[in-house]
Motif scaffolding. Structure first.
Motif, PDB file in Angstrom:
ATOM      1  N   THR A 124       0.861  -1.194   0.000  1.00 43.66           N
ATOM      2  CA  THR A 124       0.000   0.000   0.000  1.00 43.66           C
ATOM      3  C   THR A 124       0.893   1.237   0.000  1.00 43.66           C
ATOM      4  O   THR A 124       2.068   1.173  -0.375  1.00 43.66           O
ATOM      5  N   ASP A 125       0.344   2.348   0.438  1.00 42.56           N
ATOM      6  CA  ASP A 125       1.088   3.604   0.466  1.00 42.56           C
ATOM      7  C   ASP A 125       2.322   3.468   1.363  1.00 42.56           C
ATOM      8  O   ASP A 125       2.204   3.061   2.528  1.00 42.56           O
ATOM      9  N   PRO A 126       3.517   3.762   0.864  1.00 44.34           N
ATOM     10  CA  PRO A 126       4.746   3.611   1.658  1.00 44.34           C
ATOM     11  C   PRO A 126       4.726   4.402   2.962  1.00 44.34           C
ATOM     12  O   PRO A 126       5.248   3.924   3.984  1.00 44.34           O
ATOM     13  N   ASP A 127       4.137   5.608   2.939  1.00 42.09           N
ATOM     14  CA  ASP A 127       4.082   6.410   4.170  1.00 42.09           C
ATOM     15  C   ASP A 127       3.197   5.737   5.222  1.00 42.09           C
ATOM     16  O   ASP A 127       3.512   5.761   6.421  1.00 42.09           O
ATOM     17  N   THR A 128       2.102   5.134   4.768  1.00 44.53           N
ATOM     18  CA  THR A 128       1.217   4.422   5.696  1.00 44.53           C
ATOM     19  C   THR A 128       1.940   3.228   6.305  1.00 44.53           C
ATOM     20  O   THR A 128       1.869   2.988   7.512  1.00 44.53           O
ATOM     21  N   GLU A 129       2.644   2.486   5.453  1.00 45.32           N
ATOM     22  CA  GLU A 129       3.410   1.345   5.952  1.00 45.32           C
ATOM     23  C   GLU A 129       4.460   1.797   6.960  1.00 45.32           C
ATOM     24  O   GLU A 129       4.644   1.170   8.018  1.00 45.32           O
ATOM     25  N   ALA A 130       5.144   2.892   6.656  1.00 44.22           N
ATOM     26  CA  ALA A 130       6.191   3.392   7.552  1.00 44.22           C
ATOM     27  C   ALA A 130       5.610   3.795   8.904  1.00 44.22           C
ATOM     28  O   ALA A 130       6.216   3.536   9.956  1.00 44.22           O
ATOM     29  N   ALA A 131       4.430   4.413   8.886  1.00 43.48           N
ATOM     30  CA  ALA A 131       3.792   4.827  10.145  1.00 43.48           C
ATOM     31  C   ALA A 131       3.430   3.615  10.994  1.00 43.48           C
ATOM     32  O   ALA A 131       3.642   3.606  12.218  1.00 43.48           O
ATOM     33  N   TYR A 132       2.903   2.572  10.339  1.00 37.54           N
ATOM     34  CA  TYR A 132       2.554   1.351  11.085  1.00 37.54           C
ATOM     35  C   TYR A 132       3.800   0.647  11.613  1.00 37.54           C
ATOM     36  O   TYR A 132       3.789   0.083  12.708  1.00 37.54           O
ATOM     37  N   VAL A 133       4.871   0.663  10.815  1.00 39.01           N
ATOM     38  CA  VAL A 133       6.121   0.042  11.258  1.00 39.01           C
ATOM     39  C   VAL A 133       6.644   0.751  12.501  1.00 39.01           C
ATOM     40  O   VAL A 133       7.094   0.107  13.458  1.00 39.01           O
ATOM     41  N   ARG A 134       6.585   2.075  12.519  1.00 33.86           N
ATOM     42  CA  ARG A 134       7.045   2.828  13.705  1.00 33.86           C
ATOM     43  C   ARG A 134       6.205   2.485  14.929  1.00 33.86           C
ATOM     44  O   ARG A 134       6.726   2.311  16.037  1.00 33.86           O
ATOM     45  N   THR A 135       4.878   2.408  14.723  1.00 35.82           N
ATOM     46  CA  THR A 135       3.991   2.057  15.851  1.00 35.82           C
ATOM     47  C   THR A 135       4.311   0.658  16.369  1.00 35.82           C
ATOM     48  O   THR A 135       4.405   0.429  17.577  1.00 35.82           O
ATOM     49  N   ALA A 136       4.479  -0.270  15.431  1.00 35.56           N
ATOM     50  CA  ALA A 136       4.805  -1.646  15.833  1.00 35.56           C
ATOM     51  C   ALA A 136       6.154  -1.712  16.537  1.00 35.56           C
ATOM     52  O   ALA A 136       6.333  -2.474  17.496  1.00 35.56           O
ATOM     53  N   ALA A 137       7.110  -0.897  16.075  1.00 35.47           N
ATOM     54  CA  ALA A 137       8.440  -0.883  16.695  1.00 35.47           C
ATOM     55  C   ALA A 137       8.371  -0.390  18.138  1.00 35.47           C
ATOM     56  O   ALA A 137       9.080  -0.901  19.022  1.00 35.47           O
ATOM     57  N   LYS A 138       7.503   0.596  18.396  1.00 34.22           N
ATOM     58  CA  LYS A 138       7.347   1.099  19.766  1.00 34.22           C
ATOM     59  C   LYS A 138       6.734   0.028  20.672  1.00 34.22           C
ATOM     60  O   LYS A 138       7.166  -0.152  21.816  1.00 34.22           O
ATOM     61  N   ASN A 187      -1.948 -16.091   6.461  1.00 35.45           N
ATOM     62  CA  ASN A 187      -2.911 -15.980   5.366  1.00 35.45           C
ATOM     63  C   ASN A 187      -3.164 -14.542   4.927  1.00 35.45           C
ATOM     64  O   ASN A 187      -3.756 -14.326   3.860  1.00 35.45           O
ATOM     65  N   GLU A 188      -2.752 -13.575   5.740  1.00 40.81           N
ATOM     66  CA  GLU A 188      -2.996 -12.174   5.400  1.00 40.81           C
ATOM     67  C   GLU A 188      -1.897 -11.659   4.458  1.00 40.81           C
ATOM     68  O   GLU A 188      -0.712 -11.623   4.819  1.00 40.81           O
ATOM     69  N   LEU A 189      -2.288 -11.229   3.266  1.00 43.74           N
ATOM     70  CA  LEU A 189      -1.318 -10.770   2.270  1.00 43.74           C
ATOM     71  C   LEU A 189      -1.106  -9.264   2.296  1.00 43.74           C
ATOM     72  O   LEU A 189      -0.053  -8.767   1.881  1.00 43.74           O
ATOM     73  N   ASN A 190      -2.080  -8.518   2.798  1.00 43.19           N
ATOM     74  CA  ASN A 190      -1.951  -7.062   2.863  1.00 43.19           C
ATOM     75  C   ASN A 190      -0.990  -6.688   3.992  1.00 43.19           C
ATOM     76  O   ASN A 190      -1.216  -7.018   5.157  1.00 43.19           O
ATOM     77  N   ILE A 191       0.082  -5.983   3.666  1.00 38.17           N
ATOM     78  CA  ILE A 191       1.129  -5.697   4.637  1.00 38.17           C
ATOM     79  C   ILE A 191       0.616  -4.804   5.771  1.00 38.17           C
ATOM     80  O   ILE A 191       0.919  -5.035   6.944  1.00 38.17           O
ATOM     81  N   VAL A 192      -0.179  -3.787   5.437  1.00 38.91           N
ATOM     82  CA  VAL A 192      -0.694  -2.881   6.467  1.00 38.91           C
ATOM     83  C   VAL A 192      -1.630  -3.626   7.410  1.00 38.91           C
ATOM     84  O   VAL A 192      -1.554  -3.465   8.636  1.00 38.91           O
ATOM     85  N   THR A 193      -2.512  -4.454   6.850  1.00 41.59           N
ATOM     86  CA  THR A 193      -3.412  -5.245   7.702  1.00 41.59           C
ATOM     87  C   THR A 193      -2.612  -6.185   8.588  1.00 41.59           C
ATOM     88  O   THR A 193      -2.934  -6.390   9.764  1.00 41.59           O
ATOM     89  N   ARG A 194      -1.538  -6.758   8.024  1.00 43.76           N
ATOM     90  CA  ARG A 194      -0.681  -7.649   8.802  1.00 43.76           C
ATOM     91  C   ARG A 194      -0.007  -6.887   9.949  1.00 43.76           C
ATOM     92  O   ARG A 194       0.128  -7.401  11.061  1.00 43.76           O
ATOM     93  N   LEU A 195       0.404  -5.663   9.684  1.00 41.34           N
ATOM     94  CA  LEU A 195       0.998  -4.826  10.736  1.00 41.34           C
ATOM     95  C   LEU A 195      -0.015  -4.523  11.832  1.00 41.34           C
ATOM     96  O   LEU A 195       0.306  -4.561  13.024  1.00 41.34           O
ATOM     97  N   GLU A 196      -1.260  -4.214  11.419  1.00 42.83           N
ATOM     98  CA  GLU A 196      -2.319  -3.958  12.404  1.00 42.83           C
ATOM     99  C   GLU A 196      -2.532  -5.181  13.297  1.00 42.83           C
ATOM    100  O   GLU A 196      -2.659  -5.051  14.526  1.00 42.83           O
ATOM    101  N   LEU A 197      -2.563  -6.356  12.672  1.00 43.79           N
ATOM    102  CA  LEU A 197      -2.760  -7.589  13.443  1.00 43.79           C
ATOM    103  C   LEU A 197      -1.586  -7.839  14.390  1.00 43.79           C
ATOM    104  O   LEU A 197      -1.780  -8.248  15.544  1.00 43.79           O
ATOM    105  N   CYS A 198      -0.374  -7.590  13.907  1.00 44.92           N
ATOM    106  CA  CYS A 198       0.813  -7.783  14.756  1.00 44.92           C
ATOM    107  C   CYS A 198       0.754  -6.883  15.988  1.00 44.92           C
ATOM    108  O   CYS A 198       1.044  -7.309  17.109  1.00 44.92           O
TER     109      CYS A 198
END
Length: 357
Positions: A124-138, A187-198
């Protein structure tokens, strides 16, 4: 491994796993005990250059799998090492390569095979992915401080600026322990959704871990208090023995406490008995209350709290015993026999309490 080789029309051996899923970018150890699983490992090494499909079972209790018993998405793996044990178990280390969709499942010569097609992550949008990655990292940073024995290699991999897809797969493999949640993430292929689940699953794991730590702390404190009280009482007993000050009350209380510790009384009985023993210790052995208190504790501990006996349902035998042990009392014995007869027929304890005044 070159992924283009996996797009060919080749059916690969299947290793069905119980309670664990393999994710791309990860190495895990898997123990295989079922005959078809061990055959699949040997076949993969002999004919497929170590390539094997690692497929998590939806229900670990199922032994003979069908297509409906396994995840729709599996992980194409590469066997790195194999170790055979004397008890017949085979332990392998396998590296996750790529997600793949299961199309068919069949058995041939005692080995499950499946045709698959590789599936790609939905970006998806790289900025959205980056924001989720930062949240997950915290969330991960706080999570790591509470989880001991995290591999230094894992921490280094997570801190060197990997992509969002690899980041989620490492989180899913290492930090998510629930099998159903792992299958959901696989089974989840969408990276952002996968980040949300993580993020959601790690917060849940952290909450569970906090509860477990709180329970462990309370248990430790209780054990420490009990141990402290035991040590102090032992010291006090030794001091009294040295001074010759051991009283009948001390001996009575020690015997009662030993009786409590040596028998499997319910916790509420132990609590009540210990409370009554403390009251007994404060009384003079010469007082009338001491004898009453001691008798009460003896009665309390001699009630059959945990002992069980087999009921006699033979009405004629019961009648014979009643006639042998009790003269007269015909109406009372008749009432007892009626009570037992109803209980035997209905197999229920829901009946009035018999009271003979």
């Amino acid at each position: 491994m070159d992924n283009t080789k996996l797009t060919m029309e080749i059916d690969y051996p299947v290793l069905a796993t119980k309670g664990v899923a393999l994710f791309p970018h990860n190495d895990i150890n898997i123990e295989a005990g079922r005959v078809f699983s061990k055959r699949a490992i040997r076949k993969a090494n002999e004919a497929f250059n170590g390539t094997i499909l690692v497929v998590p079972q939806l229900d670990p209790s199922v032994d003979n799998i069908t297509l409906k018993d396994i995840s729709n998405i599996c992980c194409v793996g590469k066997i790195k090492s194999v170790r055979n044990f004397e008890n017949g178990i085979i332990k392998i280390t396998v590296n996750g390569i790529h997600r793949a969709k299961i199309n068919t499942l069949y058995m041939e010569d005692g080995v499950y095979y499946s045709s698959v097609e590789l599936v790609e992550d939905i970006e998806t949008d790289p900025d959205t992915e980056a924001a989720y990655v930062r949240t997950a990292a915290k969330v991960l940073e706080d999570f790591i401080t509470k989880v001991p024995n995290i591999s230094k290699n894992i921490v280094e991999r997570l801190s060197r600026g990997i992509g969002a897809s690899e980041f989620t797969d490492i989180l899913s493999q290492v930090f998510i322990k629930d099998n159903a949640k792992q299958i959901e993430l696989l089974n989840e292929l969408n990276i952002v959704t996968r980040l949300e689940l993580c993020i959601a699953h790690m917060n849940s794991e952290k909450h569970i871990d906090d509860i477990e730590n709180e329970i462990s702390k309370k248990v430790r404190e209780k054990l420490d208090n009990n141990q402290r009280e035991y040590i102090l009482r032992e010291k006090l007993r030794v001091i009294k023995e040295e001074l010759g000050d051991v009283t009948p009350s001390d001996r009575d209380c020690d015997e009662l406490r030993k009786m409590i510790n040596d028998n499997p009384y319910p916790d509420y009985v132990k609590t009540k008995a210990n409370s009554e023993i403390k009251r007994l210790e404060m009384m003079s052995t010469a007082s009338a209350e001491y004898s009453m208190q001691k008798s009460y504790i003896d009665w309390l501990l001699n009630i059959p709290w945990y002992q069980k006996t087999e009921d006699t349902t033979d009405i004629l035998k019961v009648e014979e015993i009643l006639n042998e042990d009790h003269y007269g009392l015909e109406k009372i014995k008749e009432r007892i026999l009626e009570y037992l007869a109803v209980k035997t027929v209905t197999n229920s304890l829901k009946a009035p309490i018999i009271c003979f005044a």
